[in-house]
Design an enzyme around this catalytic site. Structure first.
Site, PDB file in Angstrom:
ATOM      1  N   HIS A 102      -6.935  -2.520 -10.977  1.00  0.00           N
ATOM      2  CA  HIS A 102      -7.309  -2.086  -9.636  1.00  0.00           C
ATOM      3  C   HIS A 102      -8.779  -1.695  -9.646  1.00  0.00           C
ATOM      4  CE1 HIS A 102      -7.354   1.186  -6.451  1.00  0.00           C
ATOM      5  NE2 HIS A 102      -6.753   0.220  -5.791  1.00  0.00           N
ATOM      6  N   HIS A 119       0.817  -1.228   0.000  1.00  0.00           N
ATOM      7  CA  HIS A 119       0.000   0.000   0.000  1.00  0.00           C
ATOM      8  C   HIS A 119       0.845   1.269   0.000  1.00  0.00           C
ATOM      9  CE1 HIS A 119      -3.861   2.148   1.126  1.00  0.00           C
ATOM     10  NE2 HIS A 119      -4.322   1.169   0.354  1.00  0.00           N
TER      11      HIS A 119
END
Length: 383
Positions: free
Chosen positions: A285, A185
């Site tokens: 994504h 992340h």
């Protein structure tokens, strides 16, 4: 056919929907949003739509080029997300005009379905072994989790050990065949990313995601030299020009453009083709809503190097509403043995429940914001 009007809807949990209308009664839907900046993207959509009112919606490539090149300042998350949602809606209109799913207009499908993964663990992951087992029992063959909470440039090996323990617990509970993606992340800086990538290697991960922030992509070389685990990145990259040097450098194995951030169907189809030339996979994504997912699946259908698709059903961000709430037929995203079929309806292949969209936009327009994390010393941490 002419574009006559548009409407945006800010709806929970953190999404922005766009409807574009035409003088022939055909409407298209898109999902232009940056998580935590929905109102900013909404304003950008309004500015870009000034170019399009009265124009033929079927000239999608020309409209894309006008929106991108017609402004002196280009690119970036806000502009490209606004373009993305408009582009999705134009493709939805075009597919409906020709009574065909978008993938047929992109050259036809090279697959009938694609593997999907499900999120577990939240931002501060815990109890992931049980959660992974539940997803596996529900029919998913792959999961993804955040690796850790905040982590300093140089941090305690205890945090590394905790990540390894969680992944080891998943592998022990779910067995050797479950695909495990571990998302760093961008929370992990280069020094600890090397340590963490090496420590996770024995667990045969599907990929490690965004081991460093995209502005530090040059660090992927060192990380790649520390592990054989596939490296994925790209959710915070917004055009083919952003991906160009990443692909040329050769240290990424899977790219993850977001069809609501990276210029929509038109641009992401080109990005996927670029990646294929470098023998790199694509895993779009998509922790967003049903319009974004439908757009992803249309591109997945036509991209030979599409390997797996993210989807947001049950994700920890979906508070108040979830993925299937805003469409008439939730069965279009029926997951079967870890796969979802490519939608076959015209356009994006989904029917948006406009009445419910309007209701939720009026009842609960959100102002979702990313959390702001800080280290123990008070400095701002990457979220």
């Amino acid at each position: 056919m002419k574009i006559t009007n548009y409407t945006t809807y800010i709806v929970p949990p953190r999404w922005l929907f766009l409807k574009i209308e035409t003088d022939e009664g055909i409407v298209g839907w898109g999902e232009p949003v940056i998580e935590g900046r929905a109102h900013t993207v909404q304003a950008a959509v309004g500015e870009l739509m000034d170019y399009l009112i009265g124009k033929d919606p079927l000239r999608i490539e020309d409209h894309w080029q006008t929106m991108y090149r017609g402004g002196f300042y280009r690119g970036g998350s806000i502009l490209m997300s606004a373009i993305a949602g408009i582009d999705q809606a134009l493709w939805d209109i075009k597919g409906k005009a020709f009574n065909a799913p978008v993938y047929q207009l992109l050259g036809g499908a090279c697959r009938d379905s694609i593997r999907v993964y499900s999120w577990i663990g939240g931002d501060r992951p815990s109890d992931v072994a049980q959660a992974a087992l539940e997803k596996q029992q529900a029919g998913f063959t792959a999961i993804k989790m955040n690796a850790c909470e905040e982590m300093q440039y140089i941090d305690s090996y205890r945090k590394v050990d905790e990540v390894v323990e969680r992944v080891a617990a998943i592998r022990a509970a779910a067995g050797p065949d479950l695909g495990i993606g571990v998302d760093f992340h961008g929370r992990v800086h280069k020094p600890m990313a090397k340590v963490l990538a090496k420590a996770l290697e024995p667990y045969r991960l599907m990929f490690i995601e965004e081991p460093v922030l995209p502005e530090n992509n040059e660090a992927l070389r060192d990380i790649a030299n520390h592990t054989s685990t596939p490296i994925a990145t790209g959710e915070r990259m917004f055009s083919r020009w952003d991906f160009k040097s990443l692909l040329q450098d050769g240290y990424v194995d899977i790219i993850q453009p977001d069809l609501s951030h990276a210029g929509g169907i038109t641009e992401c189809k080109k990005i996927a083709a670029m990646a294929e030339a470098y023998d790199v996979g694509v895993a779009p994504h998509c922790p967003l809503g049903p319009i974004a997912l439908a757009a992803c699946l249309q591109v997945d259908a036509t991209a030979h190097n599409a390997v797996i698709q993210e989807q947001s059903l049950g994700i920890h961000y979906n508070k108040g509403n979830d993925l299937l709430d805003y469409i008439v037929d939730p069965g279009v995203f029926a997951y079967d043995d870890g796969y979802v079929k490519i939608p076959q309806g015209p356009g994006l292949g989904i029917n948006v429940n406009e009445e419910y969209v309007i209701k939720r936009a009026q009842e609960a327009p959100h102002r979702w914001r990313n959390p702001v994390w800080r280290h123990r010393d008070g400095s701002v941490a990457e979220w």
